[in-house]
Scaffold this active site. Sequence first.
Site, mmCIF file in Angstrom:
data_model
loop_
_atom_site.group_PDB
_atom_site.id
_atom_site.type_symbol
_atom_site.label_atom_id
_atom_site.label_comp_id
_atom_site.label_asym_id
_atom_site.label_seq_id
_atom_site.Cartn_x
_atom_site.Cartn_y
_atom_site.Cartn_z
ATOM 1 N N ARG A 158 -37.440 2.247 20.059
ATOM 2 C CA ARG A 158 -36.469 2.853 20.882
ATOM 3 C C ARG A 158 -35.238 1.693 21.090
ATOM 4 O O ARG A 158 -33.954 2.297 21.448
ATOM 5 C CB ARG A 158 -37.246 3.053 22.281
ATOM 6 C CG ARG A 158 -38.173 4.081 22.511
ATOM 7 C CD ARG A 158 -38.644 4.404 23.672
ATOM 8 N NE ARG A 158 -39.488 3.328 24.280
ATOM 9 C CZ ARG A 158 -40.232 2.883 25.202
ATOM 10 N NH1 ARG A 158 -40.007 3.865 26.209
ATOM 11 N NH2 ARG A 158 -40.985 1.889 25.525
ATOM 12 N N ILE B 270 -49.842 -4.829 19.153
ATOM 13 C CA ILE B 270 -50.817 -3.973 18.220
ATOM 14 C C ILE B 270 -50.082 -3.723 16.949
ATOM 15 O O ILE B 270 -50.798 -3.665 15.800
ATOM 16 C CB ILE B 270 -51.223 -2.744 18.819
ATOM 17 C CG1 ILE B 270 -52.568 -2.080 18.032
ATOM 18 C CG2 ILE B 270 -50.358 -1.733 19.064
ATOM 19 C CD1 ILE B 270 -53.827 -3.278 17.806
ATOM 20 N N ALA B 271 -48.820 -3.234 17.063
ATOM 21 C CA ALA B 271 -48.134 -3.043 15.662
ATOM 22 C C ALA B 271 -47.970 -4.156 14.770
ATOM 23 O O ALA B 271 -48.268 -4.302 13.458
ATOM 24 C CB ALA B 271 -46.598 -2.486 16.047
ATOM 25 N N HIS C 33 -47.589 9.156 22.588
ATOM 26 C CA HIS C 33 -48.386 9.683 21.294
ATOM 27 C C HIS C 33 -48.278 11.053 20.759
ATOM 28 O O HIS C 33 -48.043 11.575 19.862
ATOM 29 C CB HIS C 33 -49.820 9.400 21.430
ATOM 30 C CG HIS C 33 -50.166 7.952 21.335
ATOM 31 N ND1 HIS C 33 -51.522 7.378 21.482
ATOM 32 C CD2 HIS C 33 -49.482 7.041 21.140
ATOM 33 C CE1 HIS C 33 -51.592 6.104 21.473
ATOM 34 N NE2 HIS C 33 -50.208 5.801 21.501
ATOM 35 N N ARG D 29 -48.993 -1.230 32.263
ATOM 36 C CA ARG D 29 -48.984 0.363 31.761
ATOM 37 C C ARG D 29 -50.311 0.900 32.214
ATOM 38 O O ARG D 29 -50.574 2.151 32.454
ATOM 39 C CB ARG D 29 -48.752 0.529 30.235
ATOM 40 C CG ARG D 29 -49.807 -0.076 29.374
ATOM 41 C CD ARG D 29 -49.793 0.346 28.191
ATOM 42 N NE ARG D 29 -50.481 -0.405 27.119
ATOM 43 C CZ ARG D 29 -51.658 0.281 26.911
ATOM 44 N NH1 ARG D 29 -52.057 1.198 27.361
ATOM 45 N NH2 ARG D 29 -52.642 -0.620 25.880
ATOM 46 N N LYS E 264 -55.146 4.890 19.169
ATOM 47 C CA LYS E 264 -56.290 5.366 20.011
ATOM 48 C C LYS E 264 -55.521 5.213 21.515
ATOM 49 O O LYS E 264 -54.952 4.201 21.832
ATOM 50 C CB LYS E 264 -57.743 4.829 19.808
ATOM 51 C CG LYS E 264 -57.697 3.281 19.913
ATOM 52 C CD LYS E 264 -57.813 2.963 21.612
ATOM 53 C CE LYS E 264 -57.905 1.582 21.784
ATOM 54 N NZ LYS E 264 -57.723 1.333 23.316
ATOM 55 N N ASP F 180 -58.211 3.622 27.663
ATOM 56 C CA ASP F 180 -57.874 2.306 27.032
ATOM 57 C C ASP F 180 -59.295 1.765 26.382
ATOM 58 O O ASP F 180 -59.232 1.086 25.163
ATOM 59 C CB ASP F 180 -57.126 1.418 27.655
ATOM 60 C CG ASP F 180 -56.093 0.438 26.727
ATOM 61 O OD1 ASP F 180 -55.124 1.037 26.178
ATOM 62 O OD2 ASP F 180 -56.618 -0.526 26.738
#
Length: 343
Positions: free
Chosen positions: A53, A31-32, A95, A181, A113, A194
Amino acid sequence: MLPRTLPEPNLFLPAQGEPVLRWGVIGAGWIAGFFVDAVHAHTAQKVVAVGARVSTRAESFARAHGIPTAHTTVDALLDDPGVDVVYVAAPQSEHLSLGLRAIAAGKHVLIEKPLATNAADAQRLVDAARGAGVFLMEAMWTRYLPQTLMIRRLIDDGILGEVRSVISDHGQPLADDPNHRLLQAGTGGGALLDLGIYPIQLDSMVLGEPSSITAVGSLTATGVDATSTVVLGHGSEQSTLMTSILTRTPTVASICGTDASIEIDGPFHIPTAFALRSRDLFEEPVVWSDTSGVALMDGLAWEATALAGYVGAGRAESPLHTHAETVSILATIDEARRQLGAL
């Protein structure tokens, strides 16, 4: 009778006086990547840094997406004086913590979101941003798409009459991988947070906070919600919303009024088209299509330009998706998940 021509929506077009903000991205997932590419292609905004990370992931992401700086840690990105606004694209279980850290660093924040995994944590973010005097927004990109702005205008102009109900679904088969996830309990897993958040936010945009919530569905072996049908009461009227991570559904939406209805093509939450239909069964519908040329995931660009405009205007929140509404939507999801017994 229906109007045979529709007005033009006021779009969040770039270079219309909004400031050019310097963006930092936390997270190096899919998504990034879509967000950065959309921003570079369709806005005046500048993505200048990325942090993750794992430093090697940040470095490869920066190379792939034309970002000049890859920070070796998230803290280094947050300490970067050349970053004005942070886009948090990490897993939703992170988040809250990442959002609080970005706010404490004095950055404006756009968080994917859901803003947080429950309403209480979302309120913590809202309170922190208010105390720090920074802008905070959930990346509910659907709110800023041309079709949504067009739909808002039709509703505001009274074309639908009194809106009585929203009928919508969103299902994708995402539960095949046991390590996904979305199957993990306690970290924001399940369909509602989601996928179901899209139909629920549409109902909220059109009809406001529900007066009653009824949810039925099923759980995965890991205890998260797999499928659900949620009926939201609005006085004497009801909306029916369905979501699933077990199967693909049409992912369409209808907004039903006393004079006319809007039927949004699937997938309704991305750039698409809709039909305006009269209460007269035999009247020809009026069809509206997104002709902006900003297709599919490039639609993420609209929310970036909107945020920049709001920051430039000195706002603390989005008027199209306020903090109070963001928290309210998560409270609806909290209650639906509670009724389902989801972990």
